[in-house]
Design a protein around this motif. Structure first.
Motif, PDB file in Angstrom:
ATOM      1  N   THR A  87      40.964  88.615  39.784  1.00 33.63           N
ATOM      2  CA  THR A  87      42.152  87.842  39.436  1.00 33.63           C
ATOM      3  C   THR A  87      43.152  88.742  38.717  1.00 33.63           C
ATOM      4  O   THR A  87      42.781  89.803  38.201  1.00 33.63           O
ATOM      5  CB  THR A  87      41.795  86.656  38.523  1.00 33.63           C
ATOM      6  N   PHE A  88      44.428  88.306  38.666  1.00 34.87           N
ATOM      7  CA  PHE A  88      45.437  89.058  37.933  1.00 34.87           C
ATOM      8  C   PHE A  88      46.579  88.152  37.503  1.00 34.87           C
ATOM      9  O   PHE A  88      46.830  87.109  38.108  1.00 34.87           O
ATOM     10  CB  PHE A  88      45.979  90.234  38.769  1.00 34.87           C
ATOM     11  N   SER A  89      47.260  88.566  36.458  1.00 38.71           N
ATOM     12  CA  SER A  89      48.471  87.907  35.979  1.00 38.71           C
ATOM     13  C   SER A  89      49.211  88.913  35.108  1.00 38.71           C
ATOM     14  O   SER A  89      48.598  89.789  34.500  1.00 38.71           O
ATOM     15  CB  SER A  89      48.137  86.642  35.175  1.00 38.71           C
ATOM     16  N   PHE A  90      50.542  88.801  35.089  1.00 38.02           N
ATOM     17  CA  PHE A  90      51.317  89.657  34.197  1.00 38.02           C
ATOM     18  C   PHE A  90      52.713  89.108  33.999  1.00 38.02           C
ATOM     19  O   PHE A  90      53.174  88.242  34.743  1.00 38.02           O
ATOM     20  CB  PHE A  90      51.368  91.111  34.688  1.00 38.02           C
ATOM     21  N   LYS A  91      53.351  89.611  32.970  1.00 41.81           N
ATOM     22  CA  LYS A  91      54.725  89.242  32.649  1.00 41.81           C
ATOM     23  C   LYS A  91      55.510  90.514  32.398  1.00 41.81           C
ATOM     24  O   LYS A  91      55.020  91.428  31.728  1.00 41.81           O
ATOM     25  CB  LYS A  91      54.742  88.348  31.405  1.00 41.81           C
ATOM     26  N   ALA A  92      56.721  90.572  32.961  1.00 43.96           N
ATOM     27  CA  ALA A  92      57.585  91.737  32.789  1.00 43.96           C
ATOM     28  C   ALA A  92      58.990  91.259  32.422  1.00 43.96           C
ATOM     29  O   ALA A  92      59.413  90.182  32.838  1.00 43.96           O
ATOM     30  CB  ALA A  92      57.618  92.558  34.076  1.00 43.96           C
ATOM     31  N   GLU A  93      59.688  92.076  31.642  1.00 41.00           N
ATOM     32  CA  GLU A  93      61.047  91.749  31.223  1.00 41.00           C
ATOM     33  C   GLU A  93      62.034  92.709  31.872  1.00 41.00           C
ATOM     34  O   GLU A  93      61.752  93.897  32.032  1.00 41.00           O
ATOM     35  CB  GLU A  93      61.171  91.825  29.702  1.00 41.00           C
ATOM     36  N   LYS A  94      63.192  92.176  32.191  1.00 42.83           N
ATOM     37  CA  LYS A  94      64.228  92.969  32.847  1.00 42.83           C
ATOM     38  C   LYS A  94      64.763  94.019  31.886  1.00 42.83           C
ATOM     39  O   LYS A  94      65.133  93.727  30.761  1.00 42.83           O
ATOM     40  CB  LYS A  94      65.356  92.056  33.321  1.00 42.83           C
ATOM     41  N   GLY A  95      64.805  95.260  32.365  1.00 42.81           N
ATOM     42  CA  GLY A  95      65.311  96.354  31.554  1.00 42.81           C
ATOM     43  C   GLY A  95      66.756  96.678  31.871  1.00 42.81           C
ATOM     44  O   GLY A  95      67.414  97.396  31.140  1.00 42.81           O
ATOM     45  N   GLY A  96      67.255  96.135  32.974  1.00 44.77           N
ATOM     46  CA  GLY A  96      68.625  96.390  33.404  1.00 44.77           C
ATOM     47  C   GLY A  96      68.724  96.198  34.897  1.00 44.77           C
ATOM     48  O   GLY A  96      67.722  96.107  35.599  1.00 44.77           O
ATOM     49  N   VAL A 149      52.955  92.257  29.197  1.00 39.69           N
ATOM     50  CA  VAL A 149      51.548  91.916  29.018  1.00 39.69           C
ATOM     51  C   VAL A 149      50.968  91.587  30.395  1.00 39.69           C
ATOM     52  O   VAL A 149      51.690  91.150  31.284  1.00 39.69           O
ATOM     53  CB  VAL A 149      51.383  90.721  28.032  1.00 39.69           C
ATOM     54  N   GLY A 150      49.693  91.842  30.555  1.00 38.32           N
ATOM     55  CA  GLY A 150      49.055  91.509  31.824  1.00 38.32           C
ATOM     56  C   GLY A 150      47.569  91.754  31.781  1.00 38.32           C
ATOM     57  O   GLY A 150      47.068  92.445  30.888  1.00 38.32           O
ATOM     58  N   LYS A 151      46.875  91.166  32.750  1.00 42.33           N
ATOM     59  CA  LYS A 151      45.440  91.406  32.851  1.00 42.33           C
ATOM     60  C   LYS A 151      44.995  91.318  34.303  1.00 42.33           C
ATOM     61  O   LYS A 151      45.548  90.582  35.110  1.00 42.33           O
ATOM     62  CB  LYS A 151      44.641  90.443  31.985  1.00 42.33           C
ATOM     63  N   GLU A 193      57.319  86.695  36.088  1.00 43.99           N
ATOM     64  CA  GLU A 193      55.987  86.274  35.658  1.00 43.99           C
ATOM     65  C   GLU A 193      55.096  85.950  36.852  1.00 43.99           C
ATOM     66  O   GLU A 193      55.468  85.162  37.718  1.00 43.99           O
ATOM     67  CB  GLU A 193      56.083  85.067  34.736  1.00 43.99           C
ATOM     68  N   VAL A 194      53.946  86.580  36.873  1.00 48.88           N
ATOM     69  CA  VAL A 194      52.947  86.364  37.911  1.00 48.88           C
ATOM     70  C   VAL A 194      51.764  85.641  37.281  1.00 48.88           C
ATOM     71  O   VAL A 194      51.209  86.105  36.285  1.00 48.88           O
ATOM     72  CB  VAL A 194      52.492  87.703  38.531  1.00 48.88           C
ATOM     73  N   LYS A 195      51.405  84.506  37.868  1.00 46.61           N
ATOM     74  CA  LYS A 195      50.253  83.724  37.400  1.00 46.61           C
ATOM     75  C   LYS A 195      49.334  83.454  38.587  1.00 46.61           C
ATOM     76  O   LYS A 195      49.741  83.567  39.738  1.00 46.61           O
ATOM     77  CB  LYS A 195      50.710  82.383  36.815  1.00 46.61           C
ATOM     78  N   ILE A 253      54.610  83.473  41.645  1.00 51.29           N
ATOM     79  CA  ILE A 253      55.615  84.325  41.012  1.00 51.29           C
ATOM     80  C   ILE A 253      56.783  83.450  40.581  1.00 51.29           C
ATOM     81  O   ILE A 253      57.415  82.792  41.406  1.00 51.29           O
ATOM     82  CB  ILE A 253      56.100  85.439  41.961  1.00 51.29           C
ATOM     83  N   ASN A 254      57.029  83.422  39.276  1.00 52.68           N
ATOM     84  CA  ASN A 254      58.087  82.590  38.688  1.00 52.68           C
ATOM     85  C   ASN A 254      58.042  81.164  39.235  1.00 52.68           C
ATOM     86  O   ASN A 254      59.057  80.587  39.615  1.00 52.68           O
ATOM     87  CB  ASN A 254      59.462  83.224  38.902  1.00 52.68           C
ATOM     88  N   GLY A 255      56.830  80.601  39.296  1.00 53.50           N
ATOM     89  CA  GLY A 255      56.640  79.217  39.694  1.00 53.50           C
ATOM     90  C   GLY A 255      56.574  78.963  41.184  1.00 53.50           C
ATOM     91  O   GLY A 255      56.407  77.820  41.611  1.00 53.50           O
ATOM     92  N   VAL A 256      56.692  79.991  42.021  1.00 50.96           N
ATOM     93  CA  VAL A 256      56.687  79.830  43.477  1.00 50.96           C
ATOM     94  C   VAL A 256      55.450  80.508  44.059  1.00 50.96           C
ATOM     95  O   VAL A 256      55.155  81.660  43.732  1.00 50.96           O
ATOM     96  CB  VAL A 256      57.970  80.442  44.100  1.00 50.96           C
ATOM     97  N   GLU A 257      54.734  79.787  44.935  1.00 45.13           N
ATOM     98  CA  GLU A 257      53.560  80.368  45.591  1.00 45.13           C
ATOM     99  C   GLU A 257      53.977  81.589  46.401  1.00 45.13           C
ATOM    100  O   GLU A 257      55.013  81.567  47.067  1.00 45.13           O
ATOM    101  CB  GLU A 257      52.898  79.342  46.507  1.00 45.13           C
ATOM    102  N   TRP A 258      53.158  82.658  46.348  1.00 44.93           N
ATOM    103  CA  TRP A 258      53.492  83.904  47.033  1.00 44.93           C
ATOM    104  C   TRP A 258      52.252  84.491  47.681  1.00 44.93           C
ATOM    105  O   TRP A 258      51.176  84.511  47.086  1.00 44.93           O
ATOM    106  CB  TRP A 258      54.066  84.906  46.027  1.00 44.93           C
ATOM    107  N   LYS A 259      52.414  84.936  48.918  1.00 40.22           N
ATOM    108  CA  LYS A 259      51.358  85.670  49.633  1.00 40.22           C
ATOM    109  C   LYS A 259      52.009  86.905  50.229  1.00 40.22           C
ATOM    110  O   LYS A 259      53.052  86.806  50.867  1.00 40.22           O
ATOM    111  CB  LYS A 259      50.757  84.825  50.753  1.00 40.22           C
ATOM    112  N   PRO A 260      51.403  88.052  50.036  1.00 36.46           N
ATOM    113  CA  PRO A 260      51.969  89.261  50.644  1.00 36.46           C
ATOM    114  C   PRO A 260      51.803  89.222  52.162  1.00 36.46           C
ATOM    115  O   PRO A 260      50.877  88.610  52.679  1.00 36.46           O
ATOM    116  CB  PRO A 260      51.142  90.386  50.033  1.00 36.46           C
TER     117      PRO A 260
END
Length: 184
Positions: A146-155, A128-130, A168-170, A34-41
């Motif tokens: 697998t999954f990835s997506f990008k979201a933009e801040k709405g406020g 966008v995402g898949k 951004e999730v990659k 997530i935004n370049g940082v490894e993430w595990k729930p």
């Protein structure tokens, strides 16, 4: 099909408190960058296949750590077996063709929510995402993909933390997650 994804947020909130202990075995895992940082729930809230007789089915994954929750969903036509078709599911932000007369349908949805002082804040909208389901065993009720997506801040909905303009999730991967089948 829009009704199926439209109910994602409501149902995901309902399932947030339904933690799945079945995913604690050594063979299941989920991770992303997530935004370049490894993430595990730290918690798998729910992994469900919701079958809506006569109209379709939706597959949801709801995961979180102490500061954020990810909700991933995809939909397909109704199938008689308790599984989704193995394929790539996509989200597009209201894209139109070059003539502007055709809407490209989405069959996936991605939501990231911040968890702050016991409250939830969703400040980003997906662009966008898949999600690709690569294996789904209807007998064992396990799924991988697998999954990835990008979201933009709405406020900004809160002032406790500063959230990025782009979320951004990659490299999202889930392996052998146990799922539950629900019928409506």
């Amino acid at each position: 099909m829009k009704k199926i994804l439209g109910g994602l947020l409501l149902l995901s909130i309902l399932f947030t408190s339904c933690s799945s202990d079945e995913n604690d075995d050594n063979n299941s895992s989920i991770s992303a960058t997530i935004n370049g940082v490894e993430w595990k729930p730290t918690k798998i809230n729910s992994v469900t296949l919701i079958k809506i007789s006569g109209s379709g089915q939706r597959f949801d994954i709801n995961i979180q750590d102490d500061s954020q929750m990810l909700m991933l969903a995809c939909e397909s036509d109704f199938t008689s077996k308790d599984a989704m078709p193995l394929k790539e599911y996509n989200f597009y932000e209201d894209l139109e063709d070059t003539d502007g007369d055709e809407w490209i349908p989405s069959d996936a949805l991605f939501v990231n929510t911040y968890l702050i002082d016991g409250n939830t804040y969703t400040e980003h909208m997906p662009v966008v995402g898949k999600m690709t389901i690569t294996a789904m065993d209807p007998e064992k009720k396990t799924v991988s993909g697998t999954f990835s997506f990008k979201a933009e801040k709405g406020g900004a909905l809160q002032t406790k933390i500063v959230t990025p303009d782009i979320f951004e999730v990659k490299n999202g991967v889930f392996n052998n997650l146990s799922y539950t089948v629900l019928s409506q």
